[in-house]
Write a protein that holds these residues in place. Sequence first.
Motif, PDB file in Angstrom:
ATOM      1  N   LYS A  27     -12.266 -10.429 -16.574  1.00  0.00           N
ATOM      2  CA  LYS A  27     -12.687 -10.673 -15.120  1.00  0.00           C
ATOM      3  C   LYS A  27     -11.237 -11.019 -14.314  1.00  0.00           C
ATOM      4  N   MET A  28     -10.488 -11.860 -15.111  1.00  0.00           N
ATOM      5  CA  MET A  28      -9.201 -12.499 -14.575  1.00  0.00           C
ATOM      6  C   MET A  28      -8.284 -11.460 -14.549  1.00  0.00           C
ATOM      7  N   ALA A  29      -8.213 -10.615 -15.738  1.00  0.00           N
ATOM      8  CA  ALA A  29      -7.193  -9.490 -15.764  1.00  0.00           C
ATOM      9  C   ALA A  29      -7.494  -8.479 -14.751  1.00  0.00           C
ATOM     10  N   ASP A  30      -8.701  -8.231 -14.444  1.00  0.00           N
ATOM     11  CA  ASP A  30      -9.012  -7.264 -13.300  1.00  0.00           C
ATOM     12  C   ASP A  30      -8.912  -7.669 -12.021  1.00  0.00           C
ATOM     13  N   ALA A  31      -9.040  -9.108 -11.885  1.00  0.00           N
ATOM     14  CA  ALA A  31      -8.333  -9.719 -10.675  1.00  0.00           C
ATOM     15  C   ALA A  31      -6.853  -9.465 -10.359  1.00  0.00           C
ATOM     16  N   GLY A  32      -6.057  -9.758 -11.547  1.00  0.00           N
ATOM     17  CA  GLY A  32      -5.017  -9.656 -11.455  1.00  0.00           C
ATOM     18  C   GLY A  32      -4.438  -8.290 -11.004  1.00  0.00           C
ATOM     19  N   MET A  33      -5.097  -7.481 -11.689  1.00  0.00           N
ATOM     20  CA  MET A  33      -4.810  -5.894 -11.207  1.00  0.00           C
ATOM     21  C   MET A  33      -5.021  -5.693  -9.829  1.00  0.00           C
ATOM     22  N   GLN A  34      -6.087  -5.997  -9.455  1.00  0.00           N
ATOM     23  CA  GLN A  34      -6.608  -5.781  -8.077  1.00  0.00           C
ATOM     24  C   GLN A  34      -5.517  -6.299  -6.941  1.00  0.00           C
ATOM     25  N   ILE A  35      -5.252  -7.560  -7.082  1.00  0.00           N
ATOM     26  CA  ILE A  35      -4.427  -8.523  -6.111  1.00  0.00           C
ATOM     27  C   ILE A  35      -3.034  -7.690  -6.183  1.00  0.00           C
ATOM     28  N   ASN A  36      -2.456  -7.557  -7.316  1.00  0.00           N
ATOM     29  CA  ASN A  36      -0.991  -7.120  -7.362  1.00  0.00           C
ATOM     30  C   ASN A  36      -0.991  -5.582  -6.857  1.00  0.00           C
ATOM     31  N   ILE A  37      -2.176  -4.820  -7.081  1.00  0.00           N
ATOM     32  CA  ILE A  37      -1.946  -3.366  -6.374  1.00  0.00           C
ATOM     33  C   ILE A  37      -2.225  -3.456  -4.993  1.00  0.00           C
ATOM     34  N   VAL A  62      -8.501   0.170  10.238  1.00  0.00           N
ATOM     35  CA  VAL A  62      -7.501   1.328  10.237  1.00  0.00           C
ATOM     36  C   VAL A  62      -6.634   1.158   8.813  1.00  0.00           C
ATOM     37  N   LEU A  63      -6.313  -0.086   8.627  1.00  0.00           N
ATOM     38  CA  LEU A  63      -5.591  -0.412   7.512  1.00  0.00           C
ATOM     39  C   LEU A  63      -6.127  -0.034   6.341  1.00  0.00           C
ATOM     40  N   GLY A  64      -7.456  -0.469   6.227  1.00  0.00           N
ATOM     41  CA  GLY A  64      -8.015  -0.003   5.131  1.00  0.00           C
ATOM     42  C   GLY A  64      -8.213   1.287   4.657  1.00  0.00           C
ATOM     43  N   MET A  65      -8.583   1.846   5.902  1.00  0.00           N
ATOM     44  CA  MET A  65      -8.578   3.578   5.798  1.00  0.00           C
ATOM     45  C   MET A  65      -7.210   4.014   5.039  1.00  0.00           C
ATOM     46  N   ILE A  66      -6.111   3.614   5.515  1.00  0.00           N
ATOM     47  CA  ILE A  66      -4.896   4.013   5.003  1.00  0.00           C
ATOM     48  C   ILE A  66      -4.866   3.601   3.592  1.00  0.00           C
ATOM     49  N   LEU A  67      -4.807   2.390   3.266  1.00  0.00           N
ATOM     50  CA  LEU A  67      -4.443   1.862   2.120  1.00  0.00           C
ATOM     51  C   LEU A  67      -5.471   2.049   0.869  1.00  0.00           C
ATOM     52  N   TRP A  68      -6.814   1.947   1.195  1.00  0.00           N
ATOM     53  CA  TRP A  68      -7.557   2.179   0.050  1.00  0.00           C
ATOM     54  C   TRP A  68      -7.645   3.461  -0.822  1.00  0.00           C
ATOM     55  N   PRO A  69      -7.443   4.525  -0.137  1.00  0.00           N
ATOM     56  CA  PRO A  69      -7.233   5.773  -1.154  1.00  0.00           C
ATOM     57  C   PRO A  69      -5.876   5.480  -1.780  1.00  0.00           C
ATOM     58  N   LEU A  70      -4.899   5.015  -1.330  1.00  0.00           N
ATOM     59  CA  LEU A  70      -3.490   4.804  -2.265  1.00  0.00           C
ATOM     60  C   LEU A  70      -3.799   3.781  -3.342  1.00  0.00           C
ATOM     61  N   ALA A  72      -6.843   3.228  -4.877  1.00  0.00           N
ATOM     62  CA  ALA A  72      -7.688   3.801  -5.514  1.00  0.00           C
ATOM     63  C   ALA A  72      -6.770   4.730  -6.663  1.00  0.00           C
ATOM     64  N   ILE A  73      -5.964   5.630  -6.296  1.00  0.00           N
ATOM     65  CA  ILE A  73      -5.080   6.431  -7.028  1.00  0.00           C
ATOM     66  C   ILE A  73      -4.309   5.513  -7.865  1.00  0.00           C
ATOM     67  N   PHE A  74      -3.635   4.524  -7.369  1.00  0.00           N
ATOM     68  CA  PHE A  74      -2.736   3.770  -8.480  1.00  0.00           C
ATOM     69  C   PHE A  74      -3.611   3.018  -9.572  1.00  0.00           C
ATOM     70  N   ARG A  75      -4.552   2.604  -9.215  1.00  0.00           N
ATOM     71  CA  ARG A  75      -5.860   1.968 -10.043  1.00  0.00           C
ATOM     72  C   ARG A  75      -6.209   3.006 -11.195  1.00  0.00           C
ATOM     73  N   TYR A  76      -6.354   4.085 -10.861  1.00  0.00           N
ATOM     74  CA  TYR A  76      -6.504   5.225 -11.501  1.00  0.00           C
ATOM     75  C   TYR A  76      -5.570   5.716 -12.619  1.00  0.00           C
ATOM     76  N   LEU A  77      -4.398   5.731 -11.891  1.00  0.00           N
ATOM     77  CA  LEU A  77      -3.131   6.133 -12.765  1.00  0.00           C
ATOM     78  C   LEU A  77      -2.953   4.962 -13.799  1.00  0.00           C
ATOM     79  N   LEU A  78      -3.012   3.782 -13.474  1.00  0.00           N
ATOM     80  CA  LEU A  78      -3.075   2.616 -14.280  1.00  0.00           C
ATOM     81  C   LEU A  78      -3.963   2.608 -15.453  1.00  0.00           C
ATOM     82  N   ALA A  79      -5.171   3.016 -15.260  1.00  0.00           N
ATOM     83  CA  ALA A  79      -6.178   3.048 -16.040  1.00  0.00           C
ATOM     84  C   ALA A  79      -5.770   4.167 -16.887  1.00  0.00           C
ATOM     85  N   LEU A  80      -5.515   5.280 -16.474  1.00  0.00           N
ATOM     86  CA  LEU A  80      -5.172   6.272 -17.434  1.00  0.00           C
ATOM     87  C   LEU A  80      -3.879   6.162 -18.305  1.00  0.00           C
TER      88      LEU A  80
END
Length: 219
Positions: free
Chosen positions: A137-147, A197-205, A207-215
């Motif tokens: 859970k801490m590692a997941d949080a670390g990925m999230q906040i840094n992304i 508006v900021l969320g609409m712009i940033l969430w897709p980006l 999500a894409i980076f999180r997917y690439l990290l997982a990949l």
Amino acid sequence: MDSLISTLAIWALPVVLAITLHEAAHGYVARHFGDPTADLAGRITLNPLRHIDPVGTVLVPALILAASSLFSGGGILFGWAKPVPVNFGRLHNPKADMLWVAAAGPFANLLMALGWGILFKIATSTSAGEYTVPMMKMADAGMQINIVLMVLNLFPLPPLDGGRIAVSLLPNRLAWQFARIEPYGFPILLVLLFTGVLGMILWPLMAIFRYLLALALGF
């Protein structure tokens, strides 16, 4: 209440590291390119106490986490540290070197996201134990906040790092005009945040980076 305490405990270290090391990276690169201002102020350090802003590093992230825990919200977790002092006029080549100083913070977040991702991979590959789930859970949080911090800070709006990168890359006349936005940058950012508006712009980006990290790491 127990859920809130647990959430804060899991997120505290990743948030503090993500915010403070981001700032320290700016100072380190500024010193490399000729500006010792941050170094002389004692800000090129891994000691988070030198970077913590009571509001931006502690209160704001804690309130966002508390609201998310209590109301199951999905807002963007963000915060800030005390800005590292940089005198761009003391850089060897101020306009060109500004790019590297600005990019250092998001790059530090990229490295930390990768580090937390490796820890997440180790946790998910380890036999279940007393510390496995908290570590995951801490590692997941670390990925999230840094992304979040990496993508948010690359948003091309002064005084965010992305805005300063844009100023460095633009021709002189356009760079000067664009830099004049800086005093209004933070209010503009808050308006974009609270209107969604900021969320609409940033969430897709993100999500894409999180997917690439997982990949890349295979989880």
